[in-house]
Design a protein around this motif. Structure first.
Motif, PDB file in Angstrom:
ATOM      1  N   ASP A   9     -18.215  72.217 -28.305  1.00  0.00           N
ATOM      2  CA  ASP A   9     -19.078  71.431 -27.104  1.00  0.00           C
ATOM      3  C   ASP A   9     -18.080  69.941 -27.050  1.00  0.00           C
ATOM      4  OD1 ASP A   9     -20.870  73.125 -27.897  1.00  0.00           O
ATOM      5  OD2 ASP A   9     -22.518  71.872 -28.179  1.00  0.00           O
ATOM      6  N   SER A  10     -17.809  69.339 -27.918  1.00  0.00           N
ATOM      7  CA  SER A  10     -17.142  67.844 -27.752  1.00  0.00           C
ATOM      8  C   SER A  10     -15.865  68.324 -27.037  1.00  0.00           C
ATOM      9  CB  SER A  10     -16.848  67.357 -29.204  1.00  0.00           C
ATOM     10  OG  SER A  10     -16.128  68.063 -30.012  1.00  0.00           O
ATOM     11  N   ASN A  11     -15.369  69.264 -26.512  1.00  0.00           N
ATOM     12  CA  ASN A  11     -14.252  69.439 -26.202  1.00  0.00           C
ATOM     13  C   ASN A  11     -14.379  69.174 -24.550  1.00  0.00           C
ATOM     14  OD1 ASN A  11     -13.005  72.151 -28.272  1.00  0.00           O
ATOM     15  ND2 ASN A  11     -12.628  70.196 -28.354  1.00  0.00           N
ATOM     16  N   LEU A  12     -15.701  69.113 -24.119  1.00  0.00           N
ATOM     17  CA  LEU A  12     -15.730  69.503 -22.560  1.00  0.00           C
ATOM     18  C   LEU A  12     -15.154  68.444 -21.973  1.00  0.00           C
ATOM     19  CD1 LEU A  12     -17.633  70.924 -20.600  1.00  0.00           C
ATOM     20  CD2 LEU A  12     -19.492  69.177 -21.063  1.00  0.00           C
ATOM     21  N   GLU A  13     -15.155  67.216 -21.944  1.00  0.00           N
ATOM     22  CA  GLU A  13     -14.479  66.298 -21.246  1.00  0.00           C
ATOM     23  C   GLU A  13     -12.713  66.768 -21.214  1.00  0.00           C
ATOM     24  OE1 GLU A  13     -15.684  64.357 -19.094  1.00  0.00           O
ATOM     25  OE2 GLU A  13     -18.005  64.749 -19.742  1.00  0.00           O
ATOM     26  N   GLN A  14     -12.237  66.969 -22.200  1.00  0.00           N
ATOM     27  CA  GLN A  14     -10.783  67.309 -22.224  1.00  0.00           C
ATOM     28  C   GLN A  14     -10.531  68.544 -21.404  1.00  0.00           C
ATOM     29  OE1 GLN A  14     -10.959  66.978 -26.577  1.00  0.00           O
ATOM     30  NE2 GLN A  14      -8.642  66.641 -26.449  1.00  0.00           N
ATOM     31  N   ILE A  15     -11.612  69.381 -21.211  1.00  0.00           N
ATOM     32  CA  ILE A  15     -11.433  70.848 -20.494  1.00  0.00           C
ATOM     33  C   ILE A  15     -11.674  70.481 -19.285  1.00  0.00           C
ATOM     34  CG2 ILE A  15     -12.533  73.098 -20.337  1.00  0.00           C
ATOM     35  CD1 ILE A  15     -10.927  72.795 -22.843  1.00  0.00           C
ATOM     36  N   LEU A  16     -12.665  69.732 -18.747  1.00  0.00           N
ATOM     37  CA  LEU A  16     -12.835  69.198 -17.399  1.00  0.00           C
ATOM     38  C   LEU A  16     -11.447  68.891 -16.722  1.00  0.00           C
ATOM     39  CD1 LEU A  16     -16.397  67.801 -17.416  1.00  0.00           C
ATOM     40  CD2 LEU A  16     -15.481  70.019 -16.311  1.00  0.00           C
ATOM     41  N   SER A  17     -10.720  67.806 -17.699  1.00  0.00           N
ATOM     42  CA  SER A  17      -9.687  66.923 -17.144  1.00  0.00           C
ATOM     43  C   SER A  17      -8.712  68.055 -16.775  1.00  0.00           C
ATOM     44  CB  SER A  17      -9.410  65.720 -18.114  1.00  0.00           C
ATOM     45  OG  SER A  17      -7.921  65.647 -18.217  1.00  0.00           O
ATOM     46  N   ILE A  18      -8.514  69.126 -17.911  1.00  0.00           N
ATOM     47  CA  ILE A  18      -7.430  70.060 -17.638  1.00  0.00           C
ATOM     48  C   ILE A  18      -7.634  70.716 -16.340  1.00  0.00           C
ATOM     49  CG2 ILE A  18      -6.212  72.162 -18.743  1.00  0.00           C
ATOM     50  CD1 ILE A  18      -6.739  70.869 -21.319  1.00  0.00           C
ATOM     51  N   GLU A  19      -8.878  71.246 -16.506  1.00  0.00           N
ATOM     52  CA  GLU A  19      -9.331  72.188 -15.095  1.00  0.00           C
ATOM     53  C   GLU A  19      -8.999  71.529 -13.893  1.00  0.00           C
ATOM     54  OE1 GLU A  19     -11.846  75.177 -15.344  1.00  0.00           O
ATOM     55  OE2 GLU A  19     -11.034  75.106 -13.516  1.00  0.00           O
ATOM     56  N   ASN A  20      -9.476  70.209 -13.790  1.00  0.00           N
ATOM     57  CA  ASN A  20      -9.079  69.294 -12.597  1.00  0.00           C
ATOM     58  C   ASN A  20      -7.553  69.109 -12.393  1.00  0.00           C
ATOM     59  OD1 ASN A  20     -11.856  69.038 -11.608  1.00  0.00           O
ATOM     60  ND2 ASN A  20     -12.225  67.801 -13.206  1.00  0.00           N
ATOM     61  N   ASN A  21      -6.698  69.046 -13.118  1.00  0.00           N
ATOM     62  CA  ASN A  21      -5.339  68.820 -12.980  1.00  0.00           C
ATOM     63  C   ASN A  21      -4.602  70.086 -12.565  1.00  0.00           C
ATOM     64  OD1 ASN A  21      -5.107  66.165 -14.119  1.00  0.00           O
ATOM     65  ND2 ASN A  21      -4.583  66.564 -16.178  1.00  0.00           N
ATOM     66  N   GLU A  63     -16.951  96.148 -22.231  1.00  0.00           N
ATOM     67  CA  GLU A  63     -16.078  95.604 -21.380  1.00  0.00           C
ATOM     68  C   GLU A  63     -15.988  94.115 -21.721  1.00  0.00           C
ATOM     69  OE1 GLU A  63     -16.190  97.199 -17.329  1.00  0.00           O
ATOM     70  OE2 GLU A  63     -16.564  95.067 -16.782  1.00  0.00           O
ATOM     71  N   CYS A  64     -14.642  93.485 -21.817  1.00  0.00           N
ATOM     72  CA  CYS A  64     -14.306  92.023 -21.947  1.00  0.00           C
ATOM     73  C   CYS A  64     -14.030  91.652 -20.485  1.00  0.00           C
ATOM     74  CB  CYS A  64     -13.276  91.723 -22.949  1.00  0.00           C
ATOM     75  SG  CYS A  64     -12.600  90.164 -22.926  1.00  0.00           S
ATOM     76  N   HIS A  65     -14.782  90.628 -20.057  1.00  0.00           N
ATOM     77  CA  HIS A  65     -14.480  89.938 -18.876  1.00  0.00           C
ATOM     78  C   HIS A  65     -13.655  88.554 -18.814  1.00  0.00           C
ATOM     79  CE1 HIS A  65     -16.013  90.056 -14.559  1.00  0.00           C
ATOM     80  NE2 HIS A  65     -14.866  89.197 -14.572  1.00  0.00           N
ATOM     81  N   LEU A  66     -12.699  88.384 -18.448  1.00  0.00           N
ATOM     82  CA  LEU A  66     -12.039  87.050 -18.478  1.00  0.00           C
ATOM     83  C   LEU A  66     -12.329  86.371 -17.373  1.00  0.00           C
ATOM     84  CD1 LEU A  66      -7.976  86.675 -18.675  1.00  0.00           C
ATOM     85  CD2 LEU A  66      -9.722  84.960 -18.038  1.00  0.00           C
ATOM     86  N   LEU A  67     -13.114  85.140 -17.764  1.00  0.00           N
ATOM     87  CA  LEU A  67     -13.773  84.487 -16.717  1.00  0.00           C
ATOM     88  C   LEU A  67     -12.886  83.178 -16.100  1.00  0.00           C
ATOM     89  CD1 LEU A  67     -17.347  84.149 -18.407  1.00  0.00           C
ATOM     90  CD2 LEU A  67     -16.472  85.765 -16.465  1.00  0.00           C
ATOM     91  N   ASN A  68     -12.085  82.619 -17.164  1.00  0.00           N
ATOM     92  CA  ASN A  68     -11.301  81.355 -16.786  1.00  0.00           C
ATOM     93  C   ASN A  68     -10.151  81.095 -17.689  1.00  0.00           C
ATOM     94  OD1 ASN A  68     -10.658  79.107 -15.380  1.00  0.00           O
ATOM     95  ND2 ASN A  68     -12.458  77.821 -15.868  1.00  0.00           N
ATOM     96  N   LEU A  69      -8.974  80.784 -17.267  1.00  0.00           N
ATOM     97  CA  LEU A  69      -7.847  80.802 -17.902  1.00  0.00           C
ATOM     98  C   LEU A  69      -7.078  79.526 -17.432  1.00  0.00           C
ATOM     99  CD1 LEU A  69      -5.599  81.177 -20.172  1.00  0.00           C
ATOM    100  CD2 LEU A  69      -4.868  82.933 -18.655  1.00  0.00           C
ATOM    101  N   VAL A  70      -7.014  78.450 -18.010  1.00  0.00           N
ATOM    102  CA  VAL A  70      -6.253  77.291 -17.418  1.00  0.00           C
ATOM    103  C   VAL A  70      -5.320  76.482 -18.524  1.00  0.00           C
ATOM    104  CG1 VAL A  70      -6.362  75.229 -16.283  1.00  0.00           C
ATOM    105  CG2 VAL A  70      -8.208  76.723 -15.864  1.00  0.00           C
ATOM    106  N   ILE A  71      -4.097  76.281 -18.008  1.00  0.00           N
ATOM    107  CA  ILE A  71      -3.345  75.647 -18.992  1.00  0.00           C
ATOM    108  C   ILE A  71      -2.963  74.022 -18.125  1.00  0.00           C
ATOM    109  CG2 ILE A  71      -0.913  75.632 -20.144  1.00  0.00           C
ATOM    110  CD1 ILE A  71      -2.559  77.801 -21.346  1.00  0.00           C
ATOM    111  N   ASP A  72      -3.079  73.208 -18.861  1.00  0.00           N
ATOM    112  CA  ASP A  72      -2.506  71.916 -18.150  1.00  0.00           C
ATOM    113  C   ASP A  72      -1.208  72.090 -17.591  1.00  0.00           C
ATOM    114  OD1 ASP A  72      -3.593  69.031 -18.571  1.00  0.00           O
ATOM    115  OD2 ASP A  72      -1.204  69.112 -18.677  1.00  0.00           O
ATOM    116  N   PRO A  73      -0.783  71.509 -16.481  1.00  0.00           N
ATOM    117  CA  PRO A  73       0.366  71.242 -15.817  1.00  0.00           C
ATOM    118  C   PRO A  73       1.674  71.058 -16.862  1.00  0.00           C
ATOM    119  CG  PRO A  73      -1.103  70.715 -14.261  1.00  0.00           C
ATOM    120  CD  PRO A  73      -1.963  70.810 -15.768  1.00  0.00           C
ATOM    121  N   SER A  74       1.376  70.043 -17.710  1.00  0.00           N
ATOM    122  CA  SER A  74       2.492  69.532 -18.421  1.00  0.00           C
ATOM    123  C   SER A  74       2.711  70.675 -19.541  1.00  0.00           C
ATOM    124  CB  SER A  74       2.204  68.162 -19.146  1.00  0.00           C
ATOM    125  OG  SER A  74       1.023  68.196 -19.662  1.00  0.00           O
TER     126      SER A  74
END
Ligand SMILES: CC(C)(COP(=O)(O)OP(=O)(O)OC[C@H]1O[C@@H](n2cnc3c(N)ncnc32)[C@H](O)[C@@H]1OP(=O)(O)O)[C@@H](O)C(=O)NCCC(=O)NCCS
Length: 150
Positions: A9-21, A63-74
């Motif tokens: 849970d505590s990763n939420l803000e970092q995840i959002l920042s990566i997502e938005n970047n 069935e496994c469903h991949l919903l979201n995969l994001v890597i920070d641009p850097s």
């Protein structure tokens, strides 16, 4: 040092920042909170304790469903997307899943390349699945459906 561990849970803000970047059509904070509440299996990849990217998936029957995969641009183009997807598939196999399925925007060529590289094949399309890209004057965008047996 690279590690892959469950998202907490505590990763939420970092995840959002990566997502938005990184993502042209980012998941909202509510979508991420919902995924945490629903306890979708989710992993983060860290490099020297910094979160470089994450993956969110779900299991339905066999069935496994991949919903979201994001890597920070850097951190992109260093094989981290591949590592996270491979880890998801390893965990899904251990859970007895027989296949992985995902949808991807037809314009998202880097993600499609990654999935092809991992052995996914296109099995169909979903017409007008995504909201559009106003810059390209598209009202809606089709999804390519890809699948890989486990
Ligand atoms: C798609 C994404 C997750 C790829 O992550 P990444 O860590 O950069 O990818 P990797 O370094 O693991 O690359 C794996 C393979 O994908 C392909 N690939 C990745 N990025 C690419 C790009 N920009 N152009 C062409 N091919 C690319 C390559 O074939 C690569 O394999 P190779 O190095 O063995 O040739 C990343 O670009 C991203 O976060 N994009 C924004 C969010 C998004 O669109 N997510 C997908 C939602 S379905």
């Amino acid at each position: 040092m690279i590690k892959i561990r469950p998202l907490v849970d505590s990763n939420l803000e970092q995840i959002l920042s990566i997502e938005n970047n990184a993502a042209p059509f980012p998941w909202s904070k509510e979508a991420h909170q919902d995924a945490i509440i629903q306890q979708y299996p989710s992993l983060v990849l860290t490099q020297a304790d910094m979160i470089a990217g994450f993956i969110v998936f779900n299991y339905y029957l066999d069935e496994c469903h991949l919903l979201n995969l994001v890597i920070d641009p850097s951190f992109q183009s260093q094989g981290y997307g591949k590592k996270l997807a491979n880890k998801m598939m390893e965990q899904a196999r251990e859970k007895g899943m027989k296949t992985v399925i995902l949808e991807v925007r037809e314009s998202n060529s880097s993600a499609i390349k990654l999935y092809e590289r991992l052995g996914f094949k296109q099995i169909g399309t979903r017409k007008n699945y995504y909201r559009g890209n106003l810059k390209q004057d598209l009202a809606r965008e089709d999804a390519i459906v890809m699948q890989k047996p486990l």
